[in-house]
Write an enzyme that holds these catalytic residues in place. Structure first.
Site, PDB file in Angstrom:
ATOM      1  N   HIS A 183      87.131  13.235 118.949  1.00 30.24           N
ATOM      2  CA  HIS A 183      87.120  12.858 117.523  1.00 30.24           C
ATOM      3  C   HIS A 183      88.497  12.973 116.865  1.00 30.24           C
ATOM      4  CE1 HIS A 183      82.872  12.238 117.442  1.00 30.24           C
ATOM      5  NE2 HIS A 183      82.585  13.477 117.768  1.00 30.24           N
ATOM      6  N   ASP A 219      79.978   9.836 125.413  1.00 32.77           N
ATOM      7  CA  ASP A 219      79.456  10.880 124.537  1.00 32.77           C
ATOM      8  C   ASP A 219      78.489  10.252 123.533  1.00 32.77           C
ATOM      9  OD1 ASP A 219      80.410  13.873 123.445  1.00 32.77           O
ATOM     10  OD2 ASP A 219      79.731  12.543 121.843  1.00 32.77           O
ATOM     11  N   HIS A 221      78.374  10.506 120.507  1.00 30.43           N
ATOM     12  CA  HIS A 221      79.009  10.153 119.232  1.00 30.43           C
ATOM     13  C   HIS A 221      80.218   9.249 119.468  1.00 30.43           C
ATOM     14  CE1 HIS A 221      76.952  14.084 118.779  1.00 30.43           C
ATOM     15  NE2 HIS A 221      76.442  13.455 117.730  1.00 30.43           N
ATOM     16  N   ASP A 304      75.802  14.790 125.520  1.00 30.29           N
ATOM     17  CA  ASP A 304      74.917  15.090 124.390  1.00 30.29           C
ATOM     18  C   ASP A 304      73.980  13.938 124.043  1.00 30.29           C
ATOM     19  OD1 ASP A 304      77.186  13.735 123.606  1.00 30.29           O
ATOM     20  OD2 ASP A 304      77.657  15.039 121.906  1.00 30.29           O
ATOM     21  N   TYR A 343      75.496  20.139 124.412  1.00 29.95           N
ATOM     22  CA  TYR A 343      75.317  21.423 123.726  1.00 29.95           C
ATOM     23  C   TYR A 343      74.038  22.156 124.092  1.00 29.95           C
ATOM     24  CZ  TYR A 343      79.135  19.265 121.317  1.00 29.95           C
ATOM     25  OH  TYR A 343      80.340  18.657 121.069  1.00 29.95           O
TER      26      TYR A 343
END
Ligand SMILES: [Zn+2]
Length: 365
Positions: A183, A219, A221, A304, A343
């Site tokens: 990010h 990922d 995101h 994730d 996570y």
């Protein structure tokens, strides 16, 4: 014989991909996060890396020690002001007395130079360390503690060491990078990320001779950091499959398909997306990598998107991650795998293992 049609026999085969590891990556202790104004425990914890290491070494993967690298590639992708801030943030905070006088043991922001605040006035460089943090951090979930810089910088070294293995002739290498990085933009950090390990890896591969590099981000995101860093470059493809930010998911302000252009491909998928559609999207990313003519791949491997993960609404299974790995490995390109999110401590190791087994199978390793 690796890689039978159903992936069943091959599940028992040992992994051979080197796992680049640094104990320093464990030094970052976020100490919780602030989400919608509330303190929460946070789940980007050191145990994540330990679970991955345990699973991969049990599967036979050899550990490879991290090697130190200079800041060359790091400063190619991040503004020196961001790197300097992170390097000194905790010392400055401690020196100014925030832990003792206010009981705040992590570096956090409380004001940011929102464009609507500053307008066409160039914002000041604030004298207050808390205000200065707002110049670089874009959310409330990414605190800096005493070990954060050491861990983030060690993660960069892990990514660079994995690159060196591939540049030296290894077909594949995995960097157990923590904290994650995807990010982080050229000038700002957030999303539990501090330095963009995958972007640094891509830049290092370019500096050492790969003509074109693809960053493939699976990922859950959006890989907004690499998109931003390489947006004006035609030598690095950034391609990301992620939960649709327009359905209410981080990073909220970007990550749509409309942002895609010649060397950037965003494939948002709706919440509850499972293996079939998600793997099809990864196949699309792999096709784009092939069409781009990449000489090397950086796989930003967040896990994730898994059904049990607390940070995303996607429903990918270990078999889906394995197939995604096969698709990326099947490109037949030198591949550096960099750890991003994931996570759920109970499953993170097995998910990473499944993905790496897939990469090995796809590459014919
Ligand atoms: Zn993520």
């Amino acid at each position: 014989m690796r890689g039978d049609a159903n992936g069943i026999l091959s599940a028992a085969m040992p992994l051979s991909i080197p796992v680049v590891w640094s104990d320093e990556c464990l030094l970052h202790e976020p100490g919780g996060e602030v989400w919608i104004g509330l303190p929460i425990p946070g789940d980007e914890v050191p145990e994540r890396a330990l679970r991955i290491r345990e699973e991969l070494t049990a599967a036979g993967a050899p550990l490879h020690p991290v090697e130190p690298h200079d800041d060359g590639a790091l400063l190619d992708v991040h503004d020196p002001s961001l790197v300097d801030f992170l390097r000194t943030a905790w010392e400055r905070w401690d020196h100014e007395g925030y832990p003792v006088e206010h009981g705040q043991t992590r570096v956090v922001a409380y004001i940011t130079p929102h464009p609507g605040l500053a307008g066409d006035v160039e914002p000041l460089i604030p004298a207050s360390p808390a205000a200065l943090t707002g110049l670089f951090c874009f959310d409330t979930m990414t605190p800096v503690g005493p070990g954060t810089w050491s861990a983030a910088r060690a993660a960069v070294d892990c990514a660079l060491t994995a690159c060196d293995l591939v540049l030296g002739g290894a077909p594949l290498a995995y960097a157990c990078t923590r904290p994650p990085g995807h990010h982080v933009t050229r000038t700002a950090y957030g999303g539990s990320c501090y330095l963009n390990n995958a972007a640094v890896a891509a830049q290092h591969l370019r500096r050492r001779g790969a003509g074109r590099v693809a960053v493939v981000d699976v990922d859950a995101h959006h890989g907004n950091g690499a998109q931003s860093i390489f947006r004006d470059r035609d030598d690095v493809l950034t391609a990301s499959v992620h939960v649709d930010p327009e359905a209410g998911w981080f990073p909220h302000f970007l990550g749509t398909a409309r942002e895609s252009h010649g060397t950037n491909l965003n494939l948002p998928v709706p919440p509850r997306t499972g293996d079939a559609s998600w793997v099809a999207a990864v196949a699309h990313l792999a096709d784009a990598t092939r069409s781009f003519g990449a000489d090397a791949v950086v796989l930003a491997l967040g896990v994730d998107a898994a059904a049990a993960d607390p940070e995303s609404p996607l429903d990918v299974t270990p078999a889906g991650f394995r197939e995604a790995g096969r698709l990326v490995g099947g490109l037949g390109l030198p591949t550096v795998v960099v750890q991003e999110g994931g996570y759920d401590l109970a499953s993170i190791g097995g998910l990473v293992r499944a993905a790496l087994e897939g990469v090995e199978e796809g590459s014919g390793g």
